[in-house]
Design an enzyme around this catalytic site. Sequence first.
Site, mmCIF file in Angstrom:
data_model
loop_
_atom_site.group_PDB
_atom_site.id
_atom_site.type_symbol
_atom_site.label_atom_id
_atom_site.label_comp_id
_atom_site.label_asym_id
_atom_site.label_seq_id
_atom_site.Cartn_x
_atom_site.Cartn_y
_atom_site.Cartn_z
ATOM 1 N N TRP A 100 0.833 -1.216 0.000
ATOM 2 C CA TRP A 100 0.000 0.000 0.000
ATOM 3 C C TRP A 100 0.858 1.253 0.000
ATOM 4 O O TRP A 100 0.528 2.238 -0.656
ATOM 5 C CB TRP A 100 -0.995 -0.010 1.164
ATOM 6 C CG TRP A 100 -1.935 -1.161 1.077
ATOM 7 C CD1 TRP A 100 -2.061 -2.204 1.946
ATOM 8 C CD2 TRP A 100 -2.869 -1.439 0.011
ATOM 9 N NE1 TRP A 100 -3.007 -3.092 1.502
ATOM 10 C CE2 TRP A 100 -3.518 -2.651 0.327
ATOM 11 C CE3 TRP A 100 -3.213 -0.784 -1.178
ATOM 12 C CZ2 TRP A 100 -4.503 -3.214 -0.498
ATOM 13 C CZ3 TRP A 100 -4.193 -1.347 -1.997
ATOM 14 C CH2 TRP A 100 -4.817 -2.536 -1.649
ATOM 15 N N ASP A 167 -1.626 6.819 6.334
ATOM 16 C CA ASP A 167 -2.680 5.906 5.889
ATOM 17 C C ASP A 167 -2.967 4.980 7.066
ATOM 18 O O ASP A 167 -2.164 4.113 7.389
ATOM 19 C CB ASP A 167 -2.186 5.115 4.667
ATOM 20 C CG ASP A 167 -3.173 4.045 4.218
ATOM 21 O OD1 ASP A 167 -4.221 3.875 4.864
ATOM 22 O OD2 ASP A 167 -2.872 3.364 3.204
ATOM 23 N N LYS A 191 -12.631 -1.404 7.483
ATOM 24 C CA LYS A 191 -12.043 -2.319 8.465
ATOM 25 C C LYS A 191 -12.654 -2.069 9.855
ATOM 26 O O LYS A 191 -13.520 -2.804 10.265
ATOM 27 C CB LYS A 191 -10.524 -2.228 8.483
ATOM 28 C CG LYS A 191 -9.945 -2.868 7.199
ATOM 29 C CD LYS A 191 -8.852 -2.071 6.665
ATOM 30 C CE LYS A 191 -8.388 -2.240 5.275
ATOM 31 N NZ LYS A 191 -8.527 -3.413 4.499
HETATM 32 C C1 LIG Z 1 -3.314 0.069 4.612
HETATM 33 C C2 LIG Z 1 -4.190 0.108 3.394
HETATM 34 N N1 LIG Z 1 -4.126 1.165 2.560
HETATM 35 C C3 LIG Z 1 -4.885 1.246 1.464
HETATM 36 C C4 LIG Z 1 -5.758 0.247 1.112
HETATM 37 C C5 LIG Z 1 -6.578 0.389 -0.130
HETATM 38 O O1 LIG Z 1 -7.851 0.768 0.271
HETATM 39 P P1 LIG Z 1 -9.070 0.944 -0.759
HETATM 40 O O2 LIG Z 1 -9.402 -0.418 -1.236
HETATM 41 O O3 LIG Z 1 -10.107 1.543 0.142
HETATM 42 O O4 LIG Z 1 -8.643 1.854 -1.837
HETATM 43 C C6 LIG Z 1 -5.876 -0.879 1.954
HETATM 44 C C7 LIG Z 1 -6.824 -1.957 1.614
HETATM 45 O O5 LIG Z 1 -6.861 -2.993 2.194
HETATM 46 C C8 LIG Z 1 -5.071 -0.938 3.113
HETATM 47 O O6 LIG Z 1 -5.141 -1.997 3.927
#
Ligand SMILES: Cc1ncc(COP(=O)(O)O)c(C=O)c1O
Length: 355
Positions: A100, A167, A191
């Site tokens: 991520w 994030d 989550k």
């Molecule tokens: C730490 C983290 N950042 C970003 C994301 C991406 O999120 P989204 O699917 O809401 O774009 C996730 C998805 O699991 C995540 O766990």
Amino acid sequence: MKHNFGAGPCILPQEVFQEASEAVLNFNDTGLSILEISHRSKEFEAVIVEAEQLVRELLSVPQGYSILFLQGGASAQFAMVPLNLLPEGGNAAYLDTGAWSSKAIKEAKKIGQVTVVASSADANYNYIPKDYTVPSDAAYFHYTANNTIYGTEIFDTPQSDVPLVSDMSSDILSRPIQVSDFGLIYAGVQKNLGPAGATLVIVKDELLGKTGRTLPSIFDYQSHVAAKSLYNTPPVFSIYVSMLTLRWLKNKGGIGVIEQENIIKARTLYDEIERNSLFKGTAVPEDRSRMNVTFVTENKAHEAAFLELAKERGLVGLKGHRSVGGFRASIYNALSITGVNALVDAMQEFEEKNK
Ligand SMILES: Cc1ncc(COP(=O)(O)O)c(C=O)c1O
């Protein structure tokens, strides 16, 4: 009865599912479904105001910060953050702790200059780099608080002279944070908060409008701040269920109480992984996540058999991400200690059978 260890979308409190299901048929005795009411109605306005107030109260968000519910998931924030905070010709610093973070870096590079201060890619992201310097001329420093895929988490907020952007998609509301340490926090709600759809953003107002870049309104935080998250039709149901989860958390006693539960759940599971001769953890002990516990079998041939036993015991969502393999037990706020104990029992039974 199933125990859902899925990484997201994931388990939410049973009471929240119950109340949300009732609101799908008749929301607050309006005779209308929550799915059909106008986002401009006074009933929905009360929902979004309460959701915002609960975030402010539970996380002690100070004055000078706006709380937004946006769309596009955390992934949209990978782009919105640099679009709104990285001035033309400026530079942003990023810590690379997993897939991520890497995606956030990739998007920021499309918008401006990026310095990656450190990376743990060399060890398949099983640790958090500690030794790095954030350039003092960076517009901001971005890091992923909890690495959902690799099972690592940053508990100590990094020290930085420049605004911190984090994030927190997979550990928001699981433990206290000092919001005033941050310039911006974002988290997809799917989550610890609600069903997929909304993304929570907490932003320090004074950082906005300083890039020299003209943005399409939908990608400009200032449009959403001015419209109190109603610039366009928001994800009404996702925000409603998030509000119910926030109420549930408040009624439980808040972040301090949930943190203690999360500590006990994580300790119970990591202790078993350490003790059990058939399993081993994948993340280094000092950086182990309290939300996503990643582990593998010592003997690869045991993997499918354990998943089968888990399934028989009603333990679902345990298969690890393909880039780590093995298992991942996501033990978010709503996953009870009963669920963790059921997983530990299954691991002990599996050891008995396969010794
Ligand atoms: C730490 C983290 N950042 C970003 C994301 C991406 O999120 P989204 O699917 O809401 O774009 C996730 C998805 O699991 C995540 O766990």
